[in-house]
Design a protein around this motif. Structure first.
Motif, PDB file in Angstrom:
ATOM      1  N   LYS A  10     -17.248  18.905  14.043  1.00 39.43           N
ATOM      2  CA  LYS A  10     -16.813  20.077  13.276  1.00 39.43           C
ATOM      3  C   LYS A  10     -16.913  21.296  14.340  1.00 39.43           C
ATOM      4  CE  LYS A  10     -16.790  24.151  10.971  1.00 39.43           C
ATOM      5  NZ  LYS A  10     -17.798  25.546  11.016  1.00 39.43           N
ATOM      6  N   GLY A  12     -16.746  25.319  15.322  1.00 39.02           N
ATOM      7  CA  GLY A  12     -17.290  26.560  14.857  1.00 39.02           C
ATOM      8  C   GLY A  12     -16.117  27.708  15.031  1.00 39.02           C
ATOM      9  N   GLY A  13     -16.093  28.724  13.927  1.00 35.00           N
ATOM     10  CA  GLY A  13     -15.228  29.984  14.207  1.00 35.00           C
ATOM     11  C   GLY A  13     -14.942  30.663  15.206  1.00 35.00           C
ATOM     12  N   GLY A  41     -12.409  25.316  10.378  1.00 34.27           N
ATOM     13  CA  GLY A  41     -12.016  26.496   9.604  1.00 34.27           C
ATOM     14  C   GLY A  41     -11.359  27.597  10.294  1.00 34.27           C
ATOM     15  N   GLY A  42     -11.727  28.714  10.533  1.00 35.41           N
ATOM     16  CA  GLY A  42     -11.110  29.839  11.101  1.00 35.41           C
ATOM     17  C   GLY A  42     -11.162  31.106  10.446  1.00 35.41           C
ATOM     18  N   GLY A  43     -12.415  31.131   9.843  1.00 38.45           N
ATOM     19  CA  GLY A  43     -12.652  32.254   8.981  1.00 38.45           C
ATOM     20  C   GLY A  43     -12.480  33.756   9.711  1.00 38.45           C
ATOM     21  N   GLY A  62     -22.168  33.644   2.874  1.00 39.19           N
ATOM     22  CA  GLY A  62     -21.399  32.792   3.993  1.00 39.19           C
ATOM     23  C   GLY A  62     -20.071  32.012   3.303  1.00 39.19           C
ATOM     24  N   ARG A  64     -16.624  32.652   1.258  1.00 36.08           N
ATOM     25  CA  ARG A  64     -15.547  33.699   1.113  1.00 36.08           C
ATOM     26  C   ARG A  64     -14.975  33.774  -0.605  1.00 36.08           C
ATOM     27  NH1 ARG A  64     -12.418  35.796   5.346  1.00 36.08           N
ATOM     28  NH2 ARG A  64     -13.234  34.195   6.386  1.00 36.08           N
ATOM     29  N   VAL A  74      -5.742  32.243   3.714  1.00 31.67           N
ATOM     30  CA  VAL A  74      -6.561  31.206   4.282  1.00 31.67           C
ATOM     31  C   VAL A  74      -5.551  29.864   4.355  1.00 31.67           C
ATOM     32  CG1 VAL A  74      -8.778  32.195   3.613  1.00 31.67           C
ATOM     33  CG2 VAL A  74      -7.707  30.595   2.144  1.00 31.67           C
ATOM     34  N   TYR A  78      -5.601  28.593   7.857  1.00 36.08           N
ATOM     35  CA  TYR A  78      -6.424  27.278   8.245  1.00 36.08           C
ATOM     36  C   TYR A  78      -5.280  25.980   8.307  1.00 36.08           C
ATOM     37  CZ  TYR A  78     -10.102  30.031   6.572  1.00 36.08           C
ATOM     38  OH  TYR A  78     -11.235  30.998   6.365  1.00 36.08           O
ATOM     39  N   VAL A 123     -11.986  28.804  -4.747  1.00 27.96           N
ATOM     40  CA  VAL A 123     -13.074  28.068  -3.938  1.00 27.96           C
ATOM     41  C   VAL A 123     -13.285  26.843  -4.383  1.00 27.96           C
ATOM     42  CG1 VAL A 123     -15.527  28.153  -2.994  1.00 27.96           C
ATOM     43  CG2 VAL A 123     -13.943  30.225  -2.722  1.00 27.96           C
ATOM     44  N   ALA A 150      -9.771  23.530   6.551  1.00 29.19           N
ATOM     45  CA  ALA A 150     -10.873  23.989   5.476  1.00 29.19           C
ATOM     46  C   ALA A 150      -9.979  24.223   4.033  1.00 29.19           C
ATOM     47  CB  ALA A 150     -11.489  25.381   5.743  1.00 29.19           C
ATOM     48  N   ASN A 161      -9.867  26.775  -1.361  1.00 32.52           N
ATOM     49  CA  ASN A 161     -10.567  27.143  -0.211  1.00 32.52           C
ATOM     50  C   ASN A 161     -11.759  26.505  -0.061  1.00 32.52           C
ATOM     51  OD1 ASN A 161     -11.555  28.105   2.253  1.00 32.52           O
ATOM     52  ND2 ASN A 161     -11.630  30.334   1.531  1.00 32.52           N
ATOM     53  N   THR A 162     -12.237  25.892   0.827  1.00 32.71           N
ATOM     54  CA  THR A 162     -13.494  25.001   0.907  1.00 32.71           C
ATOM     55  C   THR A 162     -14.209  24.951   2.423  1.00 32.71           C
ATOM     56  OG1 THR A 162     -12.636  23.298  -0.587  1.00 32.71           O
ATOM     57  CG2 THR A 162     -14.493  22.578   0.724  1.00 32.71           C
ATOM     58  N   ASN A 163     -15.425  25.391   2.349  1.00 32.22           N
ATOM     59  CA  ASN A 163     -16.237  25.577   3.641  1.00 32.22           C
ATOM     60  C   ASN A 163     -15.944  24.469   4.602  1.00 32.22           C
ATOM     61  OD1 ASN A 163     -18.867  25.222   4.966  1.00 32.22           O
ATOM     62  ND2 ASN A 163     -18.491  27.431   4.888  1.00 32.22           N
ATOM     63  N   ALA A 164     -15.596  24.787   5.689  1.00 30.88           N
ATOM     64  CA  ALA A 164     -15.508  23.453   6.704  1.00 30.88           C
ATOM     65  C   ALA A 164     -16.567  22.789   7.015  1.00 30.88           C
ATOM     66  CB  ALA A 164     -14.945  24.106   7.983  1.00 30.88           C
TER      67      ALA A 164
HETATM   68  C1  LIG Z   1     -15.168  28.951   0.745  1.00 31.64           C
HETATM   69  C2  LIG Z   1     -15.184  29.383   2.123  1.00 31.64           C
HETATM   70  O1  LIG Z   1     -16.153  30.236   2.605  1.00 31.64           O
HETATM   71  N1  LIG Z   1     -14.394  28.635   3.144  1.00 31.64           N
HETATM   72  C3  LIG Z   1     -14.467  29.180   4.445  1.00 31.64           C
HETATM   73  C4  LIG Z   1     -13.583  28.443   5.104  1.00 31.64           C
HETATM   74  C5  LIG Z   1     -13.353  28.376   6.481  1.00 31.64           C
HETATM   75  C6  LIG Z   1     -14.678  27.955   7.396  1.00 31.64           C
HETATM   76  O2  LIG Z   1     -15.544  27.484   6.893  1.00 31.64           O
HETATM   77  O3  LIG Z   1     -14.434  28.484   8.588  1.00 31.64           O
HETATM   78  P1  LIG Z   1     -15.686  28.663   9.845  1.00 31.64           P
HETATM   79  O4  LIG Z   1     -16.159  27.256  10.021  1.00 31.64           O
HETATM   80  O5  LIG Z   1     -14.968  29.399  10.802  1.00 31.64           O
HETATM   81  O6  LIG Z   1     -16.899  29.536   9.059  1.00 31.64           O
HETATM   82  C7  LIG Z   1     -13.818  30.638   4.592  1.00 31.64           C
HETATM   83  O7  LIG Z   1     -12.907  31.020   4.289  1.00 31.64           O
HETATM   84  O8  LIG Z   1     -14.515  31.262   5.465  1.00 31.64           O
END
Ligand SMILES: CC(=O)N[C@@H](CCC(=O)OP(=O)(O)O)C(=O)O
Ligand SMILES: Nc1ncnc2c1ncn2[C@@H]1O[C@H](COP(=O)(O)OP(=O)(O)O)[C@@H](O)[C@H]1O
Length: 265
Positions: A10, A12-13, A41-43, A62, A64, A74, A78, A123, A150, A161-164
């Motif tokens: 993985k 990071g952003g 991801g690309g937050g 953390g 979104r 997003v 993403y 989410v 993500a 939208n799902t955390n990466a």
């Molecule tokens: C639900 C949620 O928080 N989704 C994340 C997905 C992108 C992510 O995880 O990006 P990074 O690895 O760059 O932090 C968001 O939108 O920020």
């Protein structure tokens, strides 16, 4: 007969946000032999594009808060721009990458997070057995390197939208039944640090108990808390090894000299 190995990485952003660092990382990723998967991801880019469109970002612990308009942003950032730029760069470096959201090939289903104290909007949470391991195996066995964004779907036409970090953890636990799987979180620091301002203060190995202690002391904070929770979840569910370290040093993880290694005790 032992399983073949699979590395799930993985990125990071902050690395994605820097074109030079990103290409240097992707070149190293492309050079890793054998089966591998990239998750991103690309937050930060989503926050910036949202601001340009007059859509303000709101993050809680953390995660979104994703209303309908932010979901469009997003998805574009993403599953669209970021994913396709990464795939094109990997192709440049002779890695046969294929970009995926959870909806493509039905690879990852999720459920909209139930509203409790906070309504996170669109989410998605990944439940057990929601990763389509057979579809992913087909891509891997055909020689492709899947690149996951993500974005997931609920199977009923709704993107989520799902955390990466969570996607990387869920993929690694699900695929560890088929492959000897390692999970490697790459970001802009040298690992989990005892002093976040000092890149020489890397904690070489960390147990869940130590993590709790560092969290209480405030040594580990912000995005590192959910990252480590996802990382411990993976190691507790059978993933062979889990590392957190600097994207610049990716070539060192195969020599086990990479950042912080999680330990079960
Ligand atoms: C639900 C949620 O928080 N989704 C994340 C997905 C992108 C992510 O995880 O990006 P990074 O690895 O760059 O932090 C968001 O939108 O920020
Ligand atoms: N003890 C720690 N060691 C390293 N980073 C830490 C620590 N505590 C907090 N952090 C912060 O956590 C951030 C990583 O989390 P996050 O921004 O969510 O990562 P990513 O961009 O990989 O998704 C680091 O950039 C750093 O600012």
């Amino acid at each position: 007969m032992s399983n073949s190995t699979l590395n799930i990485i993985k990125i990071g952003g902050n690395v994605i946000d820097d074109d030079i660092q990103l290409e240097a990382f992707l070149e190293k990723f492309a050079a890793i032999p054998g089966k591998k998967i990239l998750v991103h991801g690309g937050g930060k880019i989503a926050t910036r594009l949202g601001a340009r469109l007059g859509i303000e970002a709101k993050l809680v612990e953390g995660r979104r808060v994703t209303d309908k308009e932010m979901l469009d942003v997003v998805t574009m950032v993403y599953a669209g721009l970021t994913n396709k730029r990464i795939v094109a760069c990997l192709q440049k470096h002779q890695c046969d990458a294929i970009g995926l959201s959870g909806a493509d090939g039905n690879v990852i289903k999720s459920v909209k997070r139930p509203v409790r104290e906070i309504d996170y909007g669109f989410v998605g949470d990944i439940l057990a057995d929601s990763v389509n391991t057979l579809a992913i195996k087909k891509f891997l066995e055909a020689g492709f390197t899947p690149v996951f964004s993500a974005i997931t779907h609920n199977g009923n036409g709704q993107l989520l939208n799902t955390n990466a970090d969570t996607i990387a953890s869920a993929l690694s636990t699900s695929l560890s039944g088929l492959y000897d799987t390692s999970l490697i979180y790459c970001f802009e620091k040298n690992g989990v640090l005892t002093d976040v301002m000092d890149d020489n203060s890397v904690i070489e190995t960390i147990t869940a108990k130590q993590f709790e202690g560092y969290k209480e002391q405030g040594v580990i904070s912000d995005g590192m808390i959910p990252k480590l929770q996802n990382a411990f979840d993976a190691i507790n569910k059978g993933v062979k090894s889990v590392y957190i370290g600097n994207a610049t040093n990716l070539h060192l993880f195969q020599q086990q000299k990479f950042g912080t290694r999680l330990v079960i005790k």
